[in-house]
Design an enzyme around this catalytic site. Structure first.
Site, PDB file in Angstrom:
ATOM      1  N   LYS A 226      -8.714  -1.016   5.701  1.00 48.18           N
ATOM      2  CA  LYS A 226      -9.018  -1.376   4.313  1.00 48.18           C
ATOM      3  C   LYS A 226      -8.133  -2.527   3.825  1.00 48.18           C
ATOM      4  O   LYS A 226      -8.581  -3.424   3.113  1.00 48.18           O
ATOM      5  CB  LYS A 226      -8.858  -0.154   3.406  1.00 48.18           C
ATOM      6  CG  LYS A 226     -10.041   0.816   3.560  1.00 48.18           C
ATOM      7  CD  LYS A 226      -9.898   2.060   2.713  1.00 48.18           C
ATOM      8  CE  LYS A 226      -8.995   3.062   3.360  1.00 48.18           C
ATOM      9  NZ  LYS A 226      -9.371   4.460   3.230  1.00 48.18           N
TER      10      LYS A 226
ATOM     11  N   HIS B 233       0.835  -1.202   0.000  1.00 47.94           N
ATOM     12  CA  HIS B 233       0.000   0.000   0.000  1.00 47.94           C
ATOM     13  C   HIS B 233       0.863   1.243   0.000  1.00 47.94           C
ATOM     14  O   HIS B 233       1.805   1.357   0.775  1.00 47.94           O
ATOM     15  CB  HIS B 233      -0.916   0.027   1.230  1.00 47.94           C
ATOM     16  CG  HIS B 233      -1.758   1.264   1.289  1.00 47.94           C
ATOM     17  ND1 HIS B 233      -2.922   1.389   0.551  1.00 47.94           N
ATOM     18  CD2 HIS B 233      -1.580   2.438   1.928  1.00 47.94           C
ATOM     19  CE1 HIS B 233      -3.431   2.594   0.766  1.00 47.94           C
ATOM     20  NE2 HIS B 233      -2.649   3.255   1.593  1.00 47.94           N
TER      21      HIS B 233
ATOM     22  N   ARG C 234     -14.662  13.355   8.434  1.00 48.23           N
ATOM     23  CA  ARG C 234     -13.391  13.991   8.811  1.00 48.23           C
ATOM     24  C   ARG C 234     -12.992  15.038   7.791  1.00 48.23           C
ATOM     25  O   ARG C 234     -12.450  16.094   8.133  1.00 48.23           O
ATOM     26  CB  ARG C 234     -12.282  12.927   8.929  1.00 48.23           C
ATOM     27  CG  ARG C 234     -12.411  12.062  10.178  1.00 48.23           C
ATOM     28  CD  ARG C 234     -11.580  10.804  10.060  1.00 48.23           C
ATOM     29  NE  ARG C 234     -10.189  11.101   9.759  1.00 48.23           N
ATOM     30  CZ  ARG C 234      -9.378  10.319   9.040  1.00 48.23           C
ATOM     31  NH1 ARG C 234      -9.808   9.169   8.550  1.00 48.23           N
ATOM     32  NH2 ARG C 234      -8.144  10.674   8.826  1.00 48.23           N
TER      33      ARG C 234
ATOM     34  N   ASP D   9     -15.344   3.215   7.779  1.00 43.97           N
ATOM     35  CA  ASP D   9     -14.275   4.099   7.328  1.00 43.97           C
ATOM     36  C   ASP D   9     -14.775   5.062   6.261  1.00 43.97           C
ATOM     37  O   ASP D   9     -14.446   6.247   6.277  1.00 43.97           O
ATOM     38  CB  ASP D   9     -13.091   3.287   6.792  1.00 43.97           C
ATOM     39  CG  ASP D   9     -12.041   4.209   6.177  1.00 43.97           C
ATOM     40  OD1 ASP D   9     -11.492   5.037   6.936  1.00 43.97           O
ATOM     41  OD2 ASP D   9     -11.812   4.145   4.966  1.00 43.97           O
TER      42      ASP D   9
ATOM     43  N   SER E 186      -7.665   3.999   9.386  1.00 41.02           N
ATOM     44  CA  SER E 186      -8.404   4.045   8.124  1.00 41.02           C
ATOM     45  C   SER E 186      -7.695   3.211   7.055  1.00 41.02           C
ATOM     46  O   SER E 186      -8.292   2.357   6.390  1.00 41.02           O
ATOM     47  CB  SER E 186      -8.547   5.515   7.699  1.00 41.02           C
ATOM     48  OG  SER E 186      -8.916   5.635   6.352  1.00 41.02           O
TER      49      SER E 186
END
Ligand code: URA
Ligand code: CA
Length: 433
Positions: free
Chosen positions: A187, A82, A168, A161, A183
């Site tokens: 995922k 990621h 947010r 999320d 967050s």
């Protein structure tokens, strides 16, 4: 339990229990807790922070707020990579076939990109015929057979999320380490990863502009991963300028092909070897990083990695001959150079402005509904530290319209040229493994 009591508890600086966090996340997902209470709570977290246990509990609660993907039918350790996001980040396109070519299963689920350039799916779809709308069974079968496949995201993953991130975004609470870390990690875990390699970017084109913040985020995510039994490593890499030279979908596919041939940009090649080595080690395909790196280099040098990209494209109905002839990729009608107005050295390239320039050409989406033009983009001709003479091209714009004055202006503003020599920035600042 009452939400108001929990807001006050966090406001006063106490830590939540796991039960309290489950109550908050379940309540918010089911619409029992209204946005105004969740906003107040997020702001309390923003100021008071969370300890390691709270962070792990929050991530776990978000993972279980919706569907989770079961990849157990795929043999081997599924390692996901990621990136916290940057400009012209072509690493996934290189890494997927590269690590698959040495036996690491890559089961990639991707959404479409928003912002700068497209996501991995948009990039792959610039290859004619490439199909990501495959069934779950085909997806699993392909990963077992070829070690790599990509599927479009259709599941309802981490709804908590999605809702909280939206909130947010409009309440000034995005920039909180525990909220960002949970967050991102929720995922990854919900999409079935056994192990995770994080590429945390820092610099002008990154979410975390300062190295200190990037390190804190990386540490937070690694701790969350490990508490939830996912082997996790993190690399902190530079995004003070775009990675590689290409920004734009088809341009990045071409850059990935060149990199798999061992002829790509040095920074992209090096980052792929670093991230790839961690993936190979976490997947137990090598015992040391050095051994892993040698496997990857050998796969590039022998042509195995490139062949694997072909196999991957062919398996998903794409035109695999683009690998041998990149002129078969979509090409923009006009190539327009932006030239240096003075002689000297490039000292700065404001990466996010280059990303916006690429988006203005049509390479990225301004809204979820916008359509992407995969052929357009920006090719850097000079990077930080390079010497330039007045009139040298700084970048080449690939466009389908000749009206690109605003794009040219934006690019000129993003480049700074100084008279004294400048050192290229470090590529990798730190590694947590
Ligand atoms: N990216 C995410 O997915 N979540 C955040 O909170 C910030 C960036
Ligand atoms: Ca690139």
């Amino acid at each position: 339990m009452r939400m108001v009591d929990l807001i006050e508890k966090k406001r006063n600086g106490s830590a939540h229990t796991k039960e309290e966090i489950d109550f908050i996340i379940n309540g918010y997902t089911n619409d029992d807790i209204p946005d105004y209470q969740m906003s107040a709570w997020s702001m309390a977290v923003y100021f008071q922070g969370m300890d390691d246990q709270e962070r792990a509990a929050l991530t776990n609660a978000m993972v279980h707020s919706g569907e989770t993907i079961d990849l157990s039918a795929i043999e081997g350790i599924k390692v996901d990579k990621h990136s916290t996001g940057g400009v012209g980040d072509t690493t996934t396109l290189v890494l997927a076939p590269l690590v698959a070519s040495v036996g690491v299963p890559v089961a990639k689920m991707s959404g479409r990109g928003l912002g700068h350039t497209g996501g991995t799916i948009d990039k792959l779809e610039s290859i004619s015929g490439f199909n990501v709308e495959i069934s779950n069974n085909t997806f699993i079968e392909l990963v077992n057979r070829n070690k790599v496949a990509v599927i479009g995201q259709t599941h309802n993953l981490t709804p908590a999320d999605k809702k909280l991130y939206g909130l947010r975004d409009v309440t000034g609470t995005v920039n909180s380490i525990p909220l960002i870390a949970s967050s991102i990690m929720s995922k990854k875990i919900a999409s079935g990863a056994d192990a995770i390699v994080l590429d945390v970017k820092t610099g002008s084109g990154a979410f975390m502009k300062e190295l200190k913040d990037a390190k804190e985020l990386a540490n937070a995510m690694v701790k969350i991963g490990r508490s939830l039994n996912r082997k996790t490593s993190a690399v902190i890499s530079d995004m003070s300028q775009p990675l590689g030279y290409a920004i734009g979908n088809a341009l990045e596919v071409k850059e990935a092909i060149n990199t798999l041939k061992g002829e790509g940009p040095d920074d992209l090649y090096e980052l792929c070897l670093t991230l790839g080595s961690h993936m190979v080690v976490l997947a137990n395909k090598a015992t040391t990083l050095e051994e892993a790196r040698n496997l990857l280099i050998e796969s590039i040098q022998s042509g195995k990695a490139l062949q694997h990209f072909k196999l991957f494209i062919e398996a998903q109905n794409g035109e695999e001959s683009v690998v041998d002839d990149t002129t078969k990729l979509p090409q923009a009608k006009y190539q327009i150079d932006v030239k240096a107005e003075s002689t000297g050295y490039v000292s700065e390239i404001v990466a996010d402005q280059i990303g916006i320039a690429a988006m203005m050409l049509g390479a990225g989406r301004a809204t979820k509904e916008s359509k992407i033009d995969v052929s357009v983009g920006i090719e850097l001709r000079k990077k930080i530290g390079d010497e330039v003479k007045k009139g040298d091209p700084l970048v080449t714009i690939h466009a389908n319209s000749e009206k690109v004055i605003e794009v040219i202006e934006k690019i000129k503003h993003s480049y700074t040229i100084t008279s004294s020599s400048v050192r290229a920035p470090e590529l990798i600042y730190s590694i947590i493994s």
